[in-house]
Design an enzyme around this catalytic site. Sequence first.
Site, PDB file in Angstrom:
ATOM      1  N   PHE A  30    -120.432  65.045  48.192  1.00  0.00           N
ATOM      2  CA  PHE A  30    -120.765  63.792  48.858  1.00  0.00           C
ATOM      3  C   PHE A  30    -119.510  63.003  49.244  1.00  0.00           C
ATOM      4  O   PHE A  30    -119.226  62.782  50.429  1.00  0.00           O
ATOM      5  CB  PHE A  30    -121.679  62.999  47.929  1.00  0.00           C
ATOM      6  CG  PHE A  30    -121.888  61.562  48.276  1.00  0.00           C
ATOM      7  CD1 PHE A  30    -122.146  61.174  49.576  1.00  0.00           C
ATOM      8  CD2 PHE A  30    -121.849  60.587  47.286  1.00  0.00           C
ATOM      9  CE1 PHE A  30    -122.350  59.838  49.899  1.00  0.00           C
ATOM     10  CE2 PHE A  30    -122.066  59.262  47.585  1.00  0.00           C
ATOM     11  CZ  PHE A  30    -122.315  58.880  48.895  1.00  0.00           C
ATOM     12  N   ASP A  76    -112.272  78.273  42.330  1.00  0.00           N
ATOM     13  CA  ASP A  76    -112.922  77.602  41.209  1.00  0.00           C
ATOM     14  C   ASP A  76    -111.825  76.976  40.371  1.00  0.00           C
ATOM     15  O   ASP A  76    -110.821  77.637  40.049  1.00  0.00           O
ATOM     16  CB  ASP A  76    -113.711  78.633  40.384  1.00  0.00           C
ATOM     17  CG  ASP A  76    -114.605  78.006  39.327  1.00  0.00           C
ATOM     18  OD1 ASP A  76    -114.126  77.100  38.607  1.00  0.00           O
ATOM     19  OD2 ASP A  76    -115.755  78.430  39.189  1.00  0.00           O
ATOM     20  N   LEU A  96    -111.532  66.114  43.281  1.00  0.00           N
ATOM     21  CA  LEU A  96    -112.887  65.615  43.109  1.00  0.00           C
ATOM     22  C   LEU A  96    -113.814  66.653  42.505  1.00  0.00           C
ATOM     23  O   LEU A  96    -114.948  66.329  42.142  1.00  0.00           O
ATOM     24  CB  LEU A  96    -113.478  65.162  44.448  1.00  0.00           C
ATOM     25  CG  LEU A  96    -112.883  63.899  45.073  1.00  0.00           C
ATOM     26  CD1 LEU A  96    -111.692  64.231  45.964  1.00  0.00           C
ATOM     27  CD2 LEU A  96    -113.932  63.139  45.864  1.00  0.00           C
ATOM     28  N   ALA A  97    -113.386  67.910  42.392  1.00  0.00           N
ATOM     29  CA  ALA A  97    -114.259  68.962  41.874  1.00  0.00           C
ATOM     30  C   ALA A  97    -114.624  68.667  40.425  1.00  0.00           C
ATOM     31  O   ALA A  97    -113.751  68.456  39.585  1.00  0.00           O
ATOM     32  CB  ALA A  97    -113.569  70.315  41.981  1.00  0.00           C
ATOM     33  N   TYR A 163    -121.056  64.222  29.742  1.00  0.00           N
ATOM     34  CA  TYR A 163    -120.380  64.069  31.041  1.00  0.00           C
ATOM     35  C   TYR A 163    -119.259  63.042  30.955  1.00  0.00           C
ATOM     36  O   TYR A 163    -118.116  63.302  31.350  1.00  0.00           O
ATOM     37  CB  TYR A 163    -121.384  63.662  32.113  1.00  0.00           C
ATOM     38  CG  TYR A 163    -120.740  63.140  33.371  1.00  0.00           C
ATOM     39  CD1 TYR A 163    -119.989  63.974  34.193  1.00  0.00           C
ATOM     40  CD2 TYR A 163    -120.866  61.794  33.736  1.00  0.00           C
ATOM     41  CE1 TYR A 163    -119.394  63.494  35.349  1.00  0.00           C
ATOM     42  CE2 TYR A 163    -120.274  61.301  34.889  1.00  0.00           C
ATOM     43  CZ  TYR A 163    -119.540  62.156  35.698  1.00  0.00           C
ATOM     44  OH  TYR A 163    -118.941  61.669  36.838  1.00  0.00           O
ATOM     45  N   LYS A 167    -115.074  63.439  31.397  1.00  0.00           N
ATOM     46  CA  LYS A 167    -114.276  62.723  32.400  1.00  0.00           C
ATOM     47  C   LYS A 167    -113.184  61.882  31.738  1.00  0.00           C
ATOM     48  O   LYS A 167    -112.088  61.739  32.299  1.00  0.00           O
ATOM     49  CB  LYS A 167    -115.185  61.857  33.266  1.00  0.00           C
ATOM     50  CG  LYS A 167    -116.122  62.654  34.166  1.00  0.00           C
ATOM     51  CD  LYS A 167    -115.377  63.551  35.147  1.00  0.00           C
ATOM     52  CE  LYS A 167    -114.697  62.743  36.235  1.00  0.00           C
ATOM     53  NZ  LYS A 167    -114.051  63.618  37.254  1.00  0.00           N
ATOM     54  N   ASN A 192    -120.320  53.917  41.163  1.00  0.00           N
ATOM     55  CA  ASN A 192    -121.606  54.215  41.795  1.00  0.00           C
ATOM     56  C   ASN A 192    -121.561  54.204  43.328  1.00  0.00           C
ATOM     57  O   ASN A 192    -122.166  53.359  43.985  1.00  0.00           O
ATOM     58  CB  ASN A 192    -122.670  53.248  41.291  1.00  0.00           C
ATOM     59  CG  ASN A 192    -122.955  53.448  39.813  1.00  0.00           C
ATOM     60  OD1 ASN A 192    -122.384  52.752  38.986  1.00  0.00           O
ATOM     61  ND2 ASN A 192    -123.803  54.403  39.481  1.00  0.00           N
ATOM     62  N   ARG A 227    -126.027  48.252  37.955  1.00  0.00           N
ATOM     63  CA  ARG A 227    -124.945  49.050  38.510  1.00  0.00           C
ATOM     64  C   ARG A 227    -124.253  48.279  39.635  1.00  0.00           C
ATOM     65  O   ARG A 227    -124.813  47.366  40.230  1.00  0.00           O
ATOM     66  CB  ARG A 227    -125.469  50.394  39.052  1.00  0.00           C
ATOM     67  CG  ARG A 227    -126.034  51.330  37.984  1.00  0.00           C
ATOM     68  CD  ARG A 227    -124.955  51.827  37.051  1.00  0.00           C
ATOM     69  NE  ARG A 227    -125.456  52.814  36.088  1.00  0.00           N
ATOM     70  CZ  ARG A 227    -125.883  52.526  34.870  1.00  0.00           C
ATOM     71  NH1 ARG A 227    -125.911  51.253  34.464  1.00  0.00           N
ATOM     72  NH2 ARG A 227    -126.286  53.479  34.057  1.00  0.00           N
ATOM     73  N   LEU A 287    -136.157  59.082  31.226  1.00  0.00           N
ATOM     74  CA  LEU A 287    -135.296  58.247  30.395  1.00  0.00           C
ATOM     75  C   LEU A 287    -134.197  59.076  29.750  1.00  0.00           C
ATOM     76  O   LEU A 287    -134.396  60.237  29.394  1.00  0.00           O
ATOM     77  CB  LEU A 287    -136.122  57.558  29.307  1.00  0.00           C
ATOM     78  CG  LEU A 287    -137.195  56.578  29.791  1.00  0.00           C
ATOM     79  CD1 LEU A 287    -138.024  56.103  28.607  1.00  0.00           C
ATOM     80  CD2 LEU A 287    -136.562  55.407  30.534  1.00  0.00           C
TER      81      LEU A 287
END
Length: 341
Positions: A30, A76, A96-97, A163, A167, A192, A227, A287
């Site tokens: 994106f 990769d 960004l990968a 996740y 990061k 976001n 957000r 949720l």
Amino acid sequence: MSSQTSSQTSGEAGAGWAGRRVLVTGAEGFIGSALSEALVRLGASVRALLHYKPYAENGHLAPLLLSGAIEPFPGDVRDAGRIHQAVEGCDAVFHLAALIGIPYSYQAPESYTQTNVLGTEHVAAACLRHGARLIQTSTSEVYGSAVRVPIDETHPLQPQSPYSASKIAADMTALAYHHAFDLPVTVVRPFNTYGPRQSARAVIPTVLAQLHHGAREIKLGSLRPTRDFTYVDDTVSGFLAAADSPRTLGRTVNLGVGREISIADLAAALIQASGREAVVVQDPARLRPADSEVLRLVSDNSLMRELTGWAPQVPLAVGLERTSAWIQENLRLFAPDRYQV
């Protein structure tokens, strides 16, 4: 880009990119595809690291790849040798990968470590070897639920999901290469990002897709979290401004608007932007696990403003209208049974 995003990216600082060789990892994604297109417009020679697929699918970059405007480079980030080949000859790397889906990180945490942490180490090592500047992509998820708001870059880092933990580790790995080996690194931390091309794993496209498919009942997870939503053109201009400035070296900078909106109020705004009628219901299956939901995210972007002069330009209402129009035009990409927010 579509007619909704074809205008010059807001605030684009282009003087420094003409003729430069740039690698974008995660270029099919994106933000990566929008960034790649912006760099091409600015005259950069763009190499796109594309995750190898045994079938002919170039995603958002298909037009530029077919025209030869971007050099495809299958690979990769988990393959160190391939990453060294990808970085060779480049003077800047936008990394960004990453694996980015939060729900899946609970199911396969090791894969997030391999891709996000080890992959970043491979990219940093290759940048050091070949003398390239590294722009590391972070996420506002690393802050977890806000201890204080607005959130500046000194806010505690809280790994509330596998996740976000991956990061945090990736960002620290990139910065370690700066401190230990003097690698020129900037960590860019978007809040976001939304806009045309975003997949249905995110809240804005999943709501709009449901609306444009004619749903009268919009199913979402928790409606309480807030957000800070940034239109993709503003995020891209932030990446470019951060990468073009010597003042951001060794720094982490937030890319956010500085305004928060609850998911409940966002859903109401999306219903208005779409021109449809619907009600919102909470789906327990959507949720997050207990104690992992991030309740508030709102940025303090003053450091980025101070260092580069960057500022977001697209109001939320305008961005939502553009995104709604794009999803309506591309509704075939959003199968009704695949909404995962």
